[in-house]
Design an enzyme around this catalytic site. Structure first.
Site, PDB file in Angstrom:
ATOM      1  N   CYS A 130      70.230  38.292  -1.529  1.00  0.00           N
ATOM      2  CA  CYS A 130      69.756  36.920  -1.299  1.00  0.00           C
ATOM      3  C   CYS A 130      68.817  36.818  -0.108  1.00  0.00           C
ATOM      4  O   CYS A 130      67.764  36.171  -0.187  1.00  0.00           O
ATOM      5  CB  CYS A 130      70.940  35.975  -1.115  1.00  0.00           C
ATOM      6  SG  CYS A 130      72.183  36.562   0.050  1.00  0.00           S
ATOM      7  N   HIS A 237      70.290  30.167   3.715  1.00  0.00           N
ATOM      8  CA  HIS A 237      70.053  31.203   4.710  1.00  0.00           C
ATOM      9  C   HIS A 237      68.788  30.891   5.509  1.00  0.00           C
ATOM     10  O   HIS A 237      67.784  30.432   4.950  1.00  0.00           O
ATOM     11  CB  HIS A 237      69.867  32.567   4.043  1.00  0.00           C
ATOM     12  CG  HIS A 237      71.114  33.124   3.432  1.00  0.00           C
ATOM     13  ND1 HIS A 237      72.366  32.578   3.617  1.00  0.00           N
ATOM     14  CD2 HIS A 237      71.292  34.216   2.622  1.00  0.00           C
ATOM     15  CE1 HIS A 237      73.260  33.318   2.954  1.00  0.00           C
ATOM     16  NE2 HIS A 237      72.631  34.295   2.355  1.00  0.00           N
TER      17      HIS A 237
END
Length: 336
Positions: A130, A237
């Site tokens: 990711c 994130h």
């Protein structure tokens, strides 16, 4: 376009549920839909495009039926066992685990960066980590223009990257409860520790970013290092990225390159001040970038900040986008 038979392995997990949602939003015409999971979750109900489905147990015979592609988010061990079985049955597996990413026979694909690699598949396509995915979307246009010499990643990663266990630890921690998954309290804290530590002192997450950057950009001469940190954020994130280029660059030109790059949204005006946060990225497939500025400590250096929804673009959406690309290229031979 034709209609496609689609399976999702790990359909009841955090990413699997998001895969269902993203597939539902897509323009892919799905004829038969097969949600699959472990024996613990088999029998549960999921809804896809207004119809309820019973989750099947993933086993050696799950791919005996006619399936065009399967989106896997069931963990590395499960993928290692069942992805080859699916591939032998002419199912294209797009796998979200780390199991196949560094396999020389398996393409590692971010559709905005290296989509054609997906066409080289022998049955399995790997979805990158990711944190790597969102970085690649931003770094690709800069690498093409200025050639990256060195990258330093510092990440601030949400607990959703750990699945439901990480989410529960944060939920319980803010209530004063004890965490059961992380080795140290995550609530009101930052943990410089994602995945297991290795003998060289790096974590596996950090090494994933190093190795996957090389493979996706197709340039093993780039010097890459990373420090990955788990932060008390539920989803999304953030990454501080320091770049050193071979060629000189103009900051305004670089900003325009990013504005015109696929899958990138630039939010960068310090006079406001304006910069992206994970709340901007939440629920979106684009990667947001800001704080674009020169690093005066080296000859041709740049600092930037990028954020992304790790469950969507960092996992579910990237897999669906790979499937969409294969369909666009008539990989399954079903073009009308």
């Amino acid at each position: 376009m034709g209609k496609y038979n689609v399976a999702i392995a790990g359909a009841t997990g955090v990413v699997g549920q998001k895969m269902i949602e993203v597939l539902e939003e897509s323009n892919i015409a799905v004829d038969n839909f097969y949600p699959m999971a472990s024996s613990r979750s088999a029998g549960k109900k999921v809804t896809f495009r207004g119809k309820e489905y019973t989750v099947e147990e993933l086993n050696e015979h799950s791919f005996d039926k006619d399936i065009d592609f399967a989106l896997f988010s069931a963990g590395g061990g499960t993928s290692k066992k069942f992805a080859p079985i699916a591939a032998k049955n002419n199912v294209v597996v797009i796998d979200n685990s780390s199991q196949w990413r560094m396999d020389d026979e398996v393409p590692l694909v971010v559709p905005e960066v290296n989509p054609k690699d997906a066409l080289k598949t022998k049955g399995i396509i790997a979805n990158p980590n990711c944190s790597t995915i969102q970085a690649m979307v931003v770094l690709k246009p800069l690498h093409d223009a200025y050639k990256i010499k060195r990258v330093i990643y510092s990440t601030y990663q949400a607990v959703a990257g750990s699945g439901i266990k990480g989410i529960k630890d944060l939920e319980e921690g803010v209530k004063g409860g004890k965490n059961e998954f992380y080795p140290v309290q995550i609530a009101y804290n930052c943990l410089p520790h994602i995945d297991d530590f290795t003998e060289n002192g790096y974590t596996k997450e950090e090494l994933k970013m190093v190795n996957e950057t090389h493979k996706i950009l197709g340039d093993y001469d780039i010097k890459v290092t990373a420090t990955t940190v788990r932060v008390p954020v539920f989803v999304g994130h953030s990454e501080s990225i320091n770049l050193e280029f071979e060629k000189p660059f103009d900051v305004d030109e670089a900003r325009e390159l990013l504005k015109n790059a696929p899958g990138v949204i630039v939010k960068d005006d310090i006079s406001v001040p304006e910069y992206p946060t994970v709340l901007d990225a939440a629920g979106n497939d684009e990667v947001y970038v800001g704080r674009i500025r020169r690093d005066f400590s080296v000859k041709s250096g740049m600092n930037l900040w990028c954020v992304g929804d790790n469950i969507r673009k960092g996992a579910a959406s990237n897999t669906v986008q790979i499937a969409e690309y294969l369909i666009k290229e008539n990989f399954f031979g079903k073009e009308n």
